[in-house]
Write a protein that holds these residues in place. Structure first.
Motif, PDB file in Angstrom:
ATOM      1  N   LEU A   1     -60.728  -6.833  57.144  1.00 52.73           N
ATOM      2  CA  LEU A   1     -61.641  -5.787  56.677  1.00 52.73           C
ATOM      3  C   LEU A   1     -60.926  -4.698  55.879  1.00 52.73           C
ATOM      4  N   ALA A   2     -59.602  -4.657  55.992  1.00 54.61           N
ATOM      5  CA  ALA A   2     -58.808  -3.653  55.286  1.00 54.61           C
ATOM      6  C   ALA A   2     -57.387  -4.174  55.122  1.00 54.61           C
TER       7      ALA A   2
ATOM      8  N   PRO B   1     -58.972  -3.974  62.216  1.00 55.67           N
ATOM      9  CA  PRO B   1     -59.606  -4.245  60.919  1.00 55.67           C
ATOM     10  C   PRO B   1     -58.675  -4.993  59.951  1.00 55.67           C
TER      11      PRO B   1
ATOM     12  N   TYR C   1     -59.564   1.798  56.281  1.00 59.20           N
ATOM     13  CA  TYR C   1     -60.733   1.552  57.136  1.00 59.20           C
ATOM     14  C   TYR C   1     -61.185   2.878  57.730  1.00 59.20           C
TER      15      TYR C   1
END
Length: 167
Positions: A152-153, A147, A159
């Protein structure tokens, strides 16, 4: 120049799958005690796990001993359109049988969470059998850092959909 290279016979050609999903299974071995890094993609890479309830259902399945019977789940991460996991076979079942059980059981739960029916997973999956010189923890760190690499993080703790036995 090629005199020492044996020519394949018609019988050997007909017995060897050369295309599609069958070709991916050539040489696949289920070795007891061996760890495998797996990637399971959703059908057509549809980002089903952007939906929180679907990601929760997928994560719960990765912890379910009924769905992972024959293996020990060492690490996993649920990404928007695929799952990475690291599992170690115990010799009770083949890798293919474990993946089939995991995919079918999780598809039912994920569909229920999404209020839909139909296929969830792509038929194929990627597997990499770890060699003796590959470190399990390093592979697990690579998996749970997905991630971060995907943006995403900023850090793994941000996450929600991952786990590793070394926590």
């Amino acid at each position: 120049m090629f005199d020492d290279v044996p020519m394949p016979t018609s019988s050997s050609l007909s017995q060897t799958p050369r295309r599609g999903h069958a070709a991916l299974r050539i040489g696949r071995v289920s070795a007891p005690g061996r760890a495998y890094h797996l990637t399971l993609a959703t059908q057509q890479r549809t980002p089903l796990f952007q939906e929180f309830d679907a990601a929760c259902a997928a994560a719960a399945c990765l912890h379910d001993p009924v769905l992972t019977k024959g293996a020990r789940m060492l690490a996993w991460v649920v990404m928007p359109d695929h799952v990475h996991c690291l599992l170690q076979l115990d010799g009770q079942r083949s890798l293919g049988a474990i993946i089939a059980t995991l995919k079918s059981g999780s598809a039912r739960r994920i569909n229920r969470a999404l209020g839909r029916t139909g296929p969830i997973w792509s038929r194929a999956y990627h597997d990499h059998a770890l060699r003796g010189d590959e470190d399990l923890r390093a592979t697990a760190r690579y998996i749970v850092a997905n991630p971060i690499r995907a943006g995403l993080a900023r850090k793994a703790g941000d996450y929600p959909f991952w786990n590793a036995i070394w926590l």
